[in-house]
Design a protein around this motif. Structure first.
Motif, short mmCIF file in Angstrom:
data_model
loop_
_atom_site.label_atom_id
_atom_site.label_comp_id
_atom_site.label_asym_id
_atom_site.label_seq_id
_atom_site.Cartn_x
_atom_site.Cartn_y
_atom_site.Cartn_z
N GLU A 252 12.67 -12.09 35.31
CA GLU A 252 11.67 -12.98 35.91
C GLU A 252 10.97 -13.82 34.83
OE1 GLU A 252 8.26 -12.86 39.36
OE2 GLU A 252 8.61 -11.05 38.18
N PRO A 253 10.86 -15.13 35.03
CA PRO A 253 10.10 -15.97 34.11
C PRO A 253 8.63 -16.02 34.51
CG PRO A 253 11.20 -17.35 35.72
CD PRO A 253 11.55 -15.92 36.08
N THR A 254 7.77 -16.33 33.57
CA THR A 254 6.34 -16.45 33.84
C THR A 254 5.75 -17.61 33.04
OG1 THR A 254 5.63 -14.99 32.06
CG2 THR A 254 6.10 -13.95 34.20
N THR A 255 4.68 -18.18 33.55
CA THR A 255 4.03 -19.30 32.85
C THR A 255 3.44 -18.85 31.51
OG1 THR A 255 1.97 -18.88 34.06
CG2 THR A 255 3.47 -20.53 34.98
N TYR A 256 2.97 -17.60 31.44
CA TYR A 256 2.28 -17.17 30.23
C TYR A 256 3.22 -16.74 29.12
CZ TYR A 256 2.61 -13.08 33.33
OH TYR A 256 3.04 -12.14 34.23
N VAL A 257 4.52 -16.72 29.37
CA VAL A 257 5.49 -16.61 28.28
C VAL A 257 5.80 -17.99 27.72
CG1 VAL A 257 7.87 -16.01 27.68
CG2 VAL A 257 6.52 -14.44 29.04
N ASN A 258 6.02 -18.95 28.60
CA ASN A 258 6.35 -20.30 28.14
C ASN A 258 5.21 -20.98 27.40
OD1 ASN A 258 8.80 -20.12 29.96
ND2 ASN A 258 8.93 -22.26 29.36
N ALA A 259 3.97 -20.75 27.85
CA ALA A 259 2.85 -21.52 27.33
C ALA A 259 2.69 -21.42 25.81
CB ALA A 259 1.56 -21.12 28.03
N PRO A 260 2.68 -20.22 25.20
CA PRO A 260 2.57 -20.18 23.73
C PRO A 260 3.79 -20.72 23.02
CG PRO A 260 2.86 -17.96 24.62
CD PRO A 260 2.63 -18.86 25.78
N LEU A 261 4.97 -20.63 23.66
CA LEU A 261 6.18 -21.15 23.04
C LEU A 261 6.12 -22.66 22.85
CD1 LEU A 261 9.06 -19.09 24.71
CD2 LEU A 261 8.40 -19.09 22.29
N VAL A 262 5.39 -23.35 23.74
CA VAL A 262 5.28 -24.80 23.63
C VAL A 262 4.73 -25.19 22.26
CG1 VAL A 262 4.04 -26.83 24.50
CG2 VAL A 262 5.10 -25.23 26.11
N GLY A 263 3.66 -24.54 21.83
CA GLY A 263 3.08 -24.85 20.54
C GLY A 263 3.98 -24.48 19.37
N ILE A 264 4.60 -23.31 19.45
CA ILE A 264 5.46 -22.87 18.35
C ILE A 264 6.65 -23.80 18.19
CG2 ILE A 264 6.68 -20.91 17.34
CD1 ILE A 264 5.35 -19.13 19.41
N LEU A 265 7.26 -24.17 19.30
CA LEU A 265 8.43 -25.05 19.25
C LEU A 265 8.06 -26.42 18.71
CD1 LEU A 265 10.06 -23.98 22.64
CD2 LEU A 265 10.99 -23.57 20.34
N ALA A 266 6.87 -26.90 19.05
CA ALA A 266 6.43 -28.18 18.48
C ALA A 266 6.29 -28.07 16.98
CB ALA A 266 5.10 -28.60 19.12
N TYR A 267 5.74 -26.95 16.51
CA TYR A 267 5.61 -26.75 15.05
C TYR A 267 6.98 -26.77 14.38
CZ TYR A 267 4.72 -24.62 10.56
OH TYR A 267 4.68 -24.37 9.21
N PHE A 268 7.93 -25.98 14.92
CA PHE A 268 9.24 -25.90 14.27
C PHE A 268 10.04 -27.20 14.42
CE2 PHE A 268 8.62 -21.17 14.71
CZ PHE A 268 8.46 -20.96 13.36
N LYS A 269 9.77 -27.93 15.48
CA LYS A 269 10.40 -29.25 15.62
C LYS A 269 10.00 -30.15 14.46
CE LYS A 269 10.20 -33.34 18.68
NZ LYS A 269 9.33 -34.21 17.83
N ALA A 270 8.74 -30.07 14.05
CA ALA A 270 8.23 -30.92 12.98
C ALA A 270 8.53 -30.40 11.59
CB ALA A 270 6.72 -31.11 13.14
N HIS A 271 8.86 -29.10 11.49
CA HIS A 271 9.05 -28.50 10.16
C HIS A 271 10.50 -28.02 9.97
CE1 HIS A 271 4.67 -28.41 10.63
NE2 HIS A 271 4.61 -28.36 9.31
#
Length: 489
Positions: A470-489
């Motif tokens: 099962e997916p949940t919003t509160y798993v995806n939400a913190p990943l958004v920030g981390i993925l943005a960081y790694f996208k830039a670095h």
């Protein structure tokens, strides 16, 4: 839905210790920009209410358009938390806080996805403004979970009761109210440069809701327990949400009263913990507050910096104080937890964020004789993210639609049933054959991160196993920030 339960450099050691996830993480690179886009797109699949003309996951349609009508209010909009059709304000607000924090810290790295990330935040905050429009009333949920869980039907077809449940001055819910206040305060910062009017509106409402949460203290378990338990019971008490909200209000206003509130109200709380998620804000408070302390001319570190350091030392595999468990492949594992992915996602966000704060402060952490640099925190977070995206023993991406191999049978009503576009007639409550079939879901819930593998890195991809599928919003939400960081670095 699943029932919810709640580069290291050692001066005395020349051996670098890495987890199995870090070793497998070198097998192939990940497209963090693609994963970021998909992680945000997932939220469109969770939308409730009247969908906009720019809806991109177009297999979803309008749903729950009468929410709030039983109380004569408009409670349309917001998000379904997971694979069911109930709207719970508590986890929704935490997801929104994390989305907003992602924008605040990493919005500049999101590129074209920043607009979509802000849309994801606004879809929730627009609902929260409705849910808090009446003084001393906060709507905590819409829908009856037991009735909802007795059906397997599309959100668009819902015929189960859409009862609205509120906390009030006589039946308080400090945890849900304070988390909403935190979400709106964080969102006020996210919108500050792009929509100042909306930002001011959110901040004003956040202060009002926080005052309500603090003045009328009590857990919503008491008044709404038969509806919120066991799904989103407050297992850890409401004190952490009150302090969390005050910390966000301080960050948004720089008002000393909120900083004083934070310092005065941590007494008696067990703050030296690595727990962080929809029910526990302790570790998040330490990291959030650490930025303020580290930038002061004469910082008073206690207790927040030692506690944030303790988070790191409790988690890192090479730390002599490690208390965390890992799968053989290197993923953080929480025994008995439903939706285990919440843990590595949330902790990794804190590691990246604390790592960036420490780097600016030119500071390291001592875990006994192990010296931990900011780069090591980010390296560890990357190992967890890479595991989630497919660098793991079975080479499974746990994000739907990302990579060459990903879950086909997410435990999700809307994704598992034919869309309205393909089957226009109402399907009703009895869609159990779609739950039971071994066929892949007909609709791709792009970006959804499922509950994940078991403690031995195995994943059955079974729709009937919500703890892992099962997916949940509160798993995806913190990943958004981390993925943005790694996208830039």
């Amino acid at each position: 839905m699943a029932a919810l339960v709640k580069v290291a450099a050692a001066f005395l050691c020349l051996i670098t210790i890495v987890t199995a996830a870090e070793m497998t993480g070198s097998r192939r690179g990940n497209d963090y920009g693609d994963a970021l886009s998909k992680s945000i797109l997932f939220f469109e699949g969770q939308r409730s209410g009247k969908l906009p003309s720019n809806q991109r996951l177009n297999w979803r349609r309008d749903s729950a358009l009468q929410d709030g009508s039983d109380h004569g209010v408009d409670l349309t909009g917001g998000y379904y938390d997971a694979g069911d059709n109930v709207k719970y304000s508590f986890p929704m607000a935490f997801s929104t806080t994390m989305l907003a924090w992602s924008v605040v810290e990493y919005g500049g790295a999101m590129g074209d996805e920043l607009g979509h990330a802000l849309e994801a935040v606004r879809w929730a905050t627009d609902f929260m403004l409705k849910a808090t429009d009446k003084p001393n009333v906060v709507y905590a949920m819409v829908g009856e979970p037991h009735a909802d869980h007795s059906c397997w039907e599309r959100p668009e077809d819902m015929d189960t009761p859409r009862t609205s449940f509120a906390v009030t001055d006589t039946s308080p819910g400090s945890e849900v109210s304070a988390e909403i206040a935190a979400a709106m305060a964080a969102a006020s910062l996210a919108f500050k440069s792009s929509d100042r009017r909306y930002s001011k509106l959110l901040l004003k409402r956040a202060t009002q809701v926080f005052q309500f949460a603090d003045k009328y203290r009590g857990s919503y378990n008491t008044g709404l327990g038969q509806w919120v338990c066991p799904f989103y019971c407050d297992f850890g008490g409401y004190q952490d949400e009150l302090v969390w909200a005050a910390a966000w209000l301080h960050k948004a206003t720089n008002d000393a009263q909120y900083w004083n509130y934070v310092k005065q109200n941590i007494n008696g709380m067990s703050m030296a913990t690595s727990m962080f998620g929809w029910d526990s804000k302790h570790a998040g408070i330490n990291v959030l507050v650490s930025q303020f302390i580290l930038t002061k001319d004469s910082p008073d570190f206690n207790p927040f910096i030692p506690n944030a350091d303790a988070l790191v030392c409790n988690v890192l595999p090479e730390s002599p104080f490690k208390s965390e468990k890992f799968s053989p492949g290197g993923l953080m594992v929480q025994d008995g937890a439903a939706c285990n992915m919440q843990r590595p996602a949330a902790v990794s966000f804190l590691f990246v964020t604390y790592g960036t704060y420490l780097e600016k402060a030119k500071r390291t952490i001592n875990c006994g004789n192990v010296v931990v640099t900011p780069a090591r925190l980010i390296e560890f977070a990357k190992s967890q993210v890479d595991y989630i995206l497919g660098n793991n023993p079975i080479q499974m991406s746990y994000m739907v639609g990302y990579g060459f191999k990903y879950p086909q049978r997410a435990h999700h009503r809307g994704a598992s049933l034919p869309s309205v576009g393909d089957h226009g007639e109402p399907m009703g409550c009895d869609g159990w054959s779609y739950l039971q079939t071994q066929n892949p879901n007909p609709n791709l819930l792009v970006g959804a991160v499922v509950g994940g593998p078991d403690g031995n890195d195995q994943f059955a991809d079974d729709r009937n196993d919500p703890n892992h599928s099962e997916p949940t919003t509160y798993v995806n939400a913190p990943l958004v920030g981390i993925l943005a960081y790694f996208k830039a670095h």
